[in-house]
Design an enzyme around this catalytic site. Structure first.
Site, short mmCIF file in Angstrom:
data_model
loop_
_atom_site.label_atom_id
_atom_site.label_comp_id
_atom_site.label_asym_id
_atom_site.label_seq_id
_atom_site.Cartn_x
_atom_site.Cartn_y
_atom_site.Cartn_z
N ASN A 135 17.50 2.86 29.26
CA ASN A 135 16.73 3.05 30.49
C ASN A 135 16.61 1.69 31.21
OD1 ASN A 135 14.40 2.98 32.20
ND2 ASN A 135 13.77 4.95 31.36
N ASP A 156 15.12 1.07 34.20
CA ASP A 156 14.07 1.05 35.23
C ASP A 156 13.47 -0.35 35.43
OD1 ASP A 156 14.34 3.78 35.34
OD2 ASP A 156 12.42 4.23 34.38
N HIS A 157 13.23 -1.05 34.31
CA HIS A 157 12.45 -2.28 34.44
C HIS A 157 13.25 -3.48 34.91
CE1 HIS A 157 9.01 -0.07 33.63
NE2 HIS A 157 9.38 0.28 32.41
N HIS A 205 14.63 6.57 36.03
CA HIS A 205 13.54 7.42 36.52
C HIS A 205 13.27 7.08 37.97
CE1 HIS A 205 9.06 8.79 35.80
NE2 HIS A 205 9.65 9.46 36.76
N ARG A 218 10.88 7.44 40.48
CA ARG A 218 9.49 7.89 40.62
C ARG A 218 9.20 8.24 42.07
NH1 ARG A 218 6.20 6.39 35.84
NH2 ARG A 218 4.49 7.24 37.04
N ARG A 241 8.47 2.93 42.67
CA ARG A 241 7.98 1.60 42.27
C ARG A 241 9.05 0.75 41.58
NH1 ARG A 241 3.89 3.18 37.35
NH2 ARG A 241 3.01 4.50 38.98
N HIS A 242 10.05 1.40 40.98
CA HIS A 242 11.15 0.58 40.42
C HIS A 242 12.50 1.07 40.94
CE1 HIS A 242 10.70 3.73 37.40
NE2 HIS A 242 9.71 3.14 36.76
N GLU A 278 15.74 10.97 35.23
CA GLU A 278 14.36 11.37 34.93
C GLU A 278 13.65 11.70 36.23
OE1 GLU A 278 11.93 8.75 32.69
OE2 GLU A 278 13.44 8.49 31.17
N THR A 321 4.93 6.70 31.78
CA THR A 321 4.78 8.13 31.52
C THR A 321 3.93 8.31 30.27
OG1 THR A 321 6.98 8.33 32.45
CG2 THR A 321 6.08 10.29 31.42
N GLU A 328 12.98 16.31 24.87
CA GLU A 328 12.84 14.91 24.47
C GLU A 328 11.41 14.73 23.99
OE1 GLU A 328 14.64 11.83 26.79
OE2 GLU A 328 13.10 10.38 26.23
N HIS A 371 10.34 6.60 24.22
CA HIS A 371 9.13 5.96 24.75
C HIS A 371 8.52 5.01 23.72
CE1 HIS A 371 5.76 5.07 27.30
NE2 HIS A 371 6.39 5.69 28.26
N GLY A 372 8.50 3.74 24.13
CA GLY A 372 7.83 2.73 23.32
C GLY A 372 8.60 2.24 22.11
N GLY A 396 14.03 1.79 26.81
CA GLY A 396 14.09 0.93 27.98
C GLY A 396 13.31 -0.36 27.88
N HIS A 397 12.01 -0.26 27.98
CA HIS A 397 11.16 -1.43 28.18
C HIS A 397 11.40 -2.52 27.13
CE1 HIS A 397 7.18 -3.58 28.13
NE2 HIS A 397 7.56 -3.70 29.37
N1 PXP Z 1 12.22 8.69 27.83
C1 PXP Z 1 11.45 9.04 28.88
C2 PXP Z 1 11.42 10.49 29.26
C3 PXP Z 1 10.70 8.09 29.60
O1 PXP Z 1 9.93 8.48 30.63
C4 PXP Z 1 10.81 6.73 29.24
C5 PXP Z 1 10.06 5.71 30.02
O2 PXP Z 1 10.48 5.70 31.34
C6 PXP Z 1 11.64 6.40 28.17
C7 PXP Z 1 12.32 7.39 27.46
C8 PXP Z 1 11.82 4.99 27.73
O3 PXP Z 1 10.60 4.45 27.32
P1 PXP Z 1 10.48 2.89 27.08
O4 PXP Z 1 10.79 2.22 28.38
O5 PXP Z 1 9.08 2.71 26.62
O6 PXP Z 1 11.49 2.54 26.02
#
Ligand code: PXP
Length: 248
Positions: free
Chosen positions: A9, A11-12, A45, A47, A51-52, A75, A106, A156, A198-199, A220-221
């Site tokens: 991901n 996004d950041h 994503h 949004r 924002r990104h 996303e 999210t 997911e 996520h995370g 991602g992050h």
């Molecule tokens: N999956 C989904 C559906 C998400 O919304 C996100 C965050 O945008 C991620 C995965 C990735 O999460 P992270 O950036 O915390 O790794």
């Protein structure tokens, strides 16, 4: 155990770009680097508040992923605007996520039980256009069943609560992991493909990747943060190694 795919991901990268209102760092360049480093696909994503990731980023990501024959996982919130954009691009996959303007990220899964009547027709139209639709949900039996009945091909599972519990050394972590496992088993038994995300970081990926029912992780992050120190390619390669070890 089958090979676990890694979706990156980006996004950041756009978050950093937008902090200065500049054209760099370019998330499309990050996507190219991620694919070159072994990412199986790109997740982005768009949004509602932009924002990104921007509309132009999605246009460019659709082009480069198609050119490279790699999947783009789009996303999106369940809105008319996002549905139109998805149908215009026909990405490989669309992941339906909840979206609240005030949230930092999210924060929880999509409530497919409550939103079933709104979500099911959207899933149907996206699927008809050849898009694989996944619902980003909490590890909850009712949500898995509702996703199936809404017509999703994929769920997911939101790993945020598990990752946070591990980072804070919470005694809840094993219970949350067991819920993820149970939800993954149920989803597969219903014929759904199961992803998670996520995370996730180098620590939490180990137990998550070891869940045999999972087909894909979206991360991602942490990877973008780690890229500051070691570069995006090495960060992705390290994550890939840990995923393979967990599966081995
Ligand atoms: N999956 C989904 C559906 C998400 O919304 C996100 C965050 O945008 C991620 C995965 C990735 O999460 P992270 O950036 O915390 O790794």
């Amino acid at each position: 155990m089958s090979r676990l795919r890694l979706g990156v991901n980006i996004d950041h990268v756009a978050t950093v770009r937008n902090a200065r209102g500049e054209s760099y760092p370019d998330p499309v360049r990050a996507a190219e680097a991620a694919l070159a480093a072994g990412a199986d696909g790109i997740t982005a994503h768009l949004r509602e508040d932009r924002r990104h990731i921007s509309d132009a980023d999605i246009d460019a990501l659709a082009v480069i992923t198609r050119r490279r024959g790699r999947p783009l996982n789009f996303e999106m919130a369940v809105t008319d605007e996002m549905e139109k954009i998805a149908l215009a691009h026909r990405p490989h996959a669309a992941c339906l996520v909840p979206e609240r303007r005030e949230e930092v990220t999210t924060e929880g899964g999509l409530d497919v039980v409550k939103g079933h009547n709104v979500i099911a027709p959207v899933v149907g139209r996206l699927a008809e256009a050849g898009i694989r639709v996944s619902c980003f949900i909490d590890a909850d039996e009712a949500q898995v069943r509702a996703s199936k009945s809404a017509g999703a091909q994929v769920v997911e599972l939101h790993t945020g609560a598990y990752c946070e519990a591990v980072r804070h050394s919470s005694p809840e972590a094993p219970r949350i992991l067991a819920e993820l496992r149970a939800a993954a088993q149920l989803a597969v038994s219903l014929g759904l493909e199961v992803h998670a995300g996520h995370g996730i970081d180098y620590e939490t990926v180990k137990a998550v990747a070891a869940i045999p029912e999972l087909a894909e992780l979206n991360i991602g992050h942490f990877l973008i943060g780690e890229a500051i120190f070691i570069g995006l390619g090495p960060a992705i390669q390290r994550m890939r190694e840990l995923m393979d070890e967990a599966r081995g």
